[in-house]
Motif scaffolding. Structure first.
Motif, mmCIF file in Angstrom:
data_model
loop_
_atom_site.group_PDB
_atom_site.id
_atom_site.type_symbol
_atom_site.label_atom_id
_atom_site.label_comp_id
_atom_site.label_asym_id
_atom_site.label_seq_id
_atom_site.Cartn_x
_atom_site.Cartn_y
_atom_site.Cartn_z
ATOM 1 N N TRP A 48 0.802 -1.221 0.000
ATOM 2 C CA TRP A 48 0.000 0.000 0.000
ATOM 3 C C TRP A 48 0.838 1.274 0.000
ATOM 4 C CZ3 TRP A 48 0.921 2.970 4.312
ATOM 5 C CH2 TRP A 48 1.321 2.327 5.492
ATOM 6 N N ARG A 49 2.146 1.166 0.133
ATOM 7 C CA ARG A 49 2.978 2.363 0.186
ATOM 8 C C ARG A 49 3.327 2.866 -1.216
ATOM 9 N NH1 ARG A 49 6.675 0.209 5.100
ATOM 10 N NH2 ARG A 49 5.404 1.031 6.816
ATOM 11 N N GLY A 50 3.397 4.182 -1.329
ATOM 12 C CA GLY A 50 3.784 4.808 -2.583
ATOM 13 C C GLY A 50 2.688 4.873 -3.613
ATOM 14 N N ARG A 51 1.461 4.496 -3.233
ATOM 15 C CA ARG A 51 0.337 4.500 -4.178
ATOM 16 C C ARG A 51 -0.714 5.512 -3.711
ATOM 17 N NH1 ARG A 51 -2.293 -0.825 -4.258
ATOM 18 N NH2 ARG A 51 -3.388 0.080 -6.042
ATOM 19 N N TRP A 52 -1.263 6.245 -4.642
ATOM 20 C CA TRP A 52 -2.252 7.270 -4.315
ATOM 21 C C TRP A 52 -3.482 6.673 -3.656
ATOM 22 C CZ3 TRP A 52 -0.610 12.057 -4.444
ATOM 23 C CH2 TRP A 52 0.357 12.451 -5.368
ATOM 24 N N ALA A 53 -3.980 5.557 -4.197
ATOM 25 C CA ALA A 53 -5.252 5.009 -3.717
ATOM 26 C C ALA A 53 -5.159 4.450 -2.314
ATOM 27 C CB ALA A 53 -5.753 3.924 -4.676
ATOM 28 N N THR A 54 -3.975 4.080 -1.886
ATOM 29 C CA THR A 54 -3.845 3.423 -0.583
ATOM 30 C C THR A 54 -3.073 4.239 0.447
ATOM 31 O OG1 THR A 54 -1.967 2.216 -1.534
ATOM 32 C CG2 THR A 54 -4.089 1.063 -1.428
ATOM 33 N N GLU A 55 -2.245 5.189 -0.011
ATOM 34 C CA GLU A 55 -1.491 6.017 0.936
ATOM 35 C C GLU A 55 -1.855 7.488 0.838
ATOM 36 O OE1 GLU A 55 2.962 6.017 2.844
ATOM 37 O OE2 GLU A 55 2.791 5.729 0.682
ATOM 38 N N GLY A 56 -2.411 7.903 -0.321
ATOM 39 C CA GLY A 56 -2.848 9.287 -0.473
ATOM 40 C C GLY A 56 -1.784 10.215 -0.973
ATOM 41 N N GLY A 57 -0.520 9.777 -0.989
ATOM 42 C CA GLY A 57 0.579 10.615 -1.428
ATOM 43 C C GLY A 57 1.884 10.080 -0.912
ATOM 44 N N GLY A 58 2.955 10.843 -1.136
ATOM 45 C CA GLY A 58 4.278 10.439 -0.704
ATOM 46 C C GLY A 58 4.653 11.056 0.637
ATOM 47 N N PRO A 59 5.901 11.505 0.801
ATOM 48 C CA PRO A 59 6.335 12.033 2.089
ATOM 49 C C PRO A 59 5.591 13.280 2.538
ATOM 50 C CG PRO A 59 8.002 12.402 0.387
ATOM 51 C CD PRO A 59 7.004 11.459 -0.177
ATOM 52 N N ARG A 92 9.671 12.868 -8.378
ATOM 53 C CA ARG A 92 9.817 11.431 -8.172
ATOM 54 C C ARG A 92 11.242 11.109 -8.625
ATOM 55 N NH1 ARG A 92 6.367 9.904 -11.813
ATOM 56 N NH2 ARG A 92 4.456 10.009 -10.601
ATOM 57 N N LEU A 93 12.195 11.251 -7.702
ATOM 58 C CA LEU A 93 13.605 11.302 -8.069
ATOM 59 C C LEU A 93 14.361 9.993 -7.901
ATOM 60 C CD1 LEU A 93 14.558 14.774 -6.539
ATOM 61 C CD2 LEU A 93 13.579 14.258 -8.790
ATOM 62 N N ALA A 94 13.963 9.153 -6.961
ATOM 63 C CA ALA A 94 14.763 7.965 -6.679
ATOM 64 C C ALA A 94 13.959 6.686 -6.561
ATOM 65 C CB ALA A 94 15.561 8.175 -5.384
ATOM 66 N N HIS A 95 12.666 6.767 -6.282
ATOM 67 C CA HIS A 95 11.870 5.570 -6.029
ATOM 68 C C HIS A 95 10.865 5.331 -7.157
ATOM 69 C CE1 HIS A 95 13.459 4.943 -2.044
ATOM 70 N NE2 HIS A 95 13.208 6.208 -1.723
ATOM 71 N N ASP A 96 10.628 4.079 -7.468
ATOM 72 C CA ASP A 96 9.655 3.687 -8.491
ATOM 73 C C ASP A 96 8.279 3.585 -7.825
ATOM 74 O OD1 ASP A 96 8.367 2.813 -10.749
ATOM 75 O OD2 ASP A 96 9.119 0.756 -10.607
ATOM 76 N N VAL A 97 7.656 4.741 -7.625
ATOM 77 C CA VAL A 97 6.362 4.829 -6.946
ATOM 78 C C VAL A 97 5.451 5.745 -7.741
ATOM 79 C CG1 VAL A 97 7.248 4.359 -4.624
ATOM 80 C CG2 VAL A 97 7.250 6.710 -5.499
ATOM 81 N N GLU A 98 4.148 5.696 -7.425
ATOM 82 C CA GLU A 98 3.205 6.578 -8.104
ATOM 83 C C GLU A 98 3.336 8.018 -7.629
ATOM 84 O OE1 GLU A 98 -0.571 3.529 -8.881
ATOM 85 O OE2 GLU A 98 -0.726 5.119 -7.391
ATOM 86 N N SER A 99 3.507 8.198 -6.326
ATOM 87 C CA SER A 99 3.515 9.529 -5.739
ATOM 88 C C SER A 99 4.929 10.105 -5.716
ATOM 89 C CB SER A 99 2.938 9.475 -4.326
ATOM 90 O OG SER A 99 3.621 8.512 -3.555
ATOM 91 N N GLU A 100 5.073 11.283 -5.151
ATOM 92 C CA GLU A 100 6.375 11.943 -5.075
ATOM 93 C C GLU A 100 7.260 11.301 -4.010
ATOM 94 O OE1 GLU A 100 4.653 13.650 -1.391
ATOM 95 O OE2 GLU A 100 3.891 12.789 -3.245
#
Length: 399
Positions: free
Chosen positions: A199-210, A238-246
């Motif tokens: 659920w981390r790094g995804r908009w639908a499950t975390e709502g955003g990044g840091p 989105r500089l270092a991680h392969d995630v949906e959010s920042e």
């Protein structure tokens, strides 16, 4: 709600690390005022382990449930503590409110302003305001100055503790002079293994990044100290991680007072720190810590013009009693509100203001335009989701 000194009945939803390591000690610290009666988790192993830990910590047996609805119907708790993954917060908070329980929920309380307003619609009333803002008839409903809960608050434990209370009192009293320039920093480090949790790094499950998952604490504390914000200009990457959010965001914020602040949220920083610095006309107040603070983490420096003119104001000294920021400190204030029949801190307009700042940061970052307080109406795509359906950021199914 008990008014005869009987402890309030509490339940926890989710039995992972945040509940075991933070909420359970908070409940133990206030065991004379609140009693844990139930725990809910869909993971049988996690639930069983928590029930054993809770029994050892509290000396009482706690009932276990796999479904929230079954627990609410059977136990009728006064208070529900929510510590599940973020995507579940809104629906679980609404269910608890509908069952008549007050709610203290981990951050973020929900994933959008739309979800927040749905939660607010399920809360009780304040003063003489009836549902929908209508006036209660004379002699019926809530009376002036009273509340008719339940209410929901977000866990913002960094607001609490003696150091934060002291700093806010000094700022609000004007003893440091008008706030002028501020800095709000949450620069942490998270590796690829951290984002392997589904659920981390995804908009639908975390709502955003840091911005939502980490920096929200310091940003909320900044608002708690400085008050209402007026305008924000931001960038995100989105500089270092392969995630949906920042994985990093920066912003400039103008407050209603005229003060200007910089904000940095990152999970790319090897030298981890959480920091707030506020330069006022007569002094600088600075908080440096990581995941929690005590009195010694706050520092006050007089402005150069104060040297030789007078000794540093005795009021700047931190309180003799050192109450660290913690879930226990926030729970104490929440229980005070329940027992007094008052809206709890960290709820209502106060909590919405923080969530609105986060949504505005994303809108400004993704549209390259300034955003003003009050701009995010239900017609705005960033009202319904932090990504605002922006084609460069929203999940493909939303574009």
């Amino acid at each position: 709600m008990p008014v005869d000194g009987t402890p309030l009945r509490a339940a926890v939803v989710g039995t992972g690390g945040i509940v075991t390591d933070s909420h359970l000690p908070a409940l133990r610290a206030h065991s004379a005022r609140v009693r844990l009666v139930a725990a809910v988790d869909v993971d049988d192993a996690s639930l069983s382990a928590f029930l054993r830990t809770a029994h050892a910590a509290l000396g009482e047996r706690v009932a276990g449930y796999r479904e929230l609805a079954a627990m609410l119907a059977a136990e009728r708790p006064d208070l529900v503590l929510v510590g599940t993954p973020p995507a579940l917060h809104a629906t679980q908070t609404v269910a608890a409110l509908r069952a008549g329980a007050w709610v203290l929920c981990e951050k973020p309380l929900c994933l959008s302003l739309a979800e927040y307003d749905t939660i607010a619609a399920e809360e009780g009333t304040e003063g003489t305001e009836g549902p929908g803002g209508t006036q209660s008839a004379a002699g019926s409903g809530p009376q002036p100055g009273a509340v008719d809960g339940p209410f929901a608050s977000c866990v913002f434990q960094h607001r609490y503790g003696s150091g934060a209370a002291h700093a806010r009192d000094l700022l609000r009293s004007g003893r440091l002079g008008p706030p002028l320039v501020a800095h709000c920093q949450t620069t942490w480090y998270r590796d690829a293994a951290y984002y392997s949790v589904p659920w981390r790094g995804r908009w639908a499950t975390e709502g955003g990044g840091p911005t939502v998952g980490h920096g929200i604490h310091q940003m909320d504390l900044l608002l708690h100290l400085l008050g209402d914000w007026r305008e924000i200009r931001a960038m995100a990457g989105r500089l270092a991680h392969d995630v949906e959010s920042e994985d990093v965001s920066t912003a400039l914020v103008r407050f209603e007072s005229g003060a200007l602040a910089t904000v940095v949220n990152s999970v790319l920083s090897a030298d981890e720190v959480s920091r707030i610095r506020i330069d006022c006309a007569d002094a600088t107040v600075e908080l440096t810590h990581l995941y929690g603070h005590g009195n010694d983490d706050w520092a006050y420096t007089p402005a150069p013009h104060a040297h030789g003119l007078r000794a540093p104001d005795a009021h700047w000294r931190t309180p003799a009693a050192d109450v660290p920021s913690s879930h226990a400190a926030q729970l104490g204030g929440f229980l005070d509100a329940m027992e007094k029949g008052e809206r709890p801190p960290g709820s209502g307009r106060d909590a919405r203001r923080t969530l609105e700042l986060l949504a505005a940061l994303y809108k400004s970052a993704f549209t390259a335009a300034p955003v003003h307080a009050g701009e995010l109406s239900p017609r705005d795509p960033f009202y319904c989701a932090m990504h605002g359906n922006h084609p460069d950021w929203a999940p493909r199914e939303h574009c």
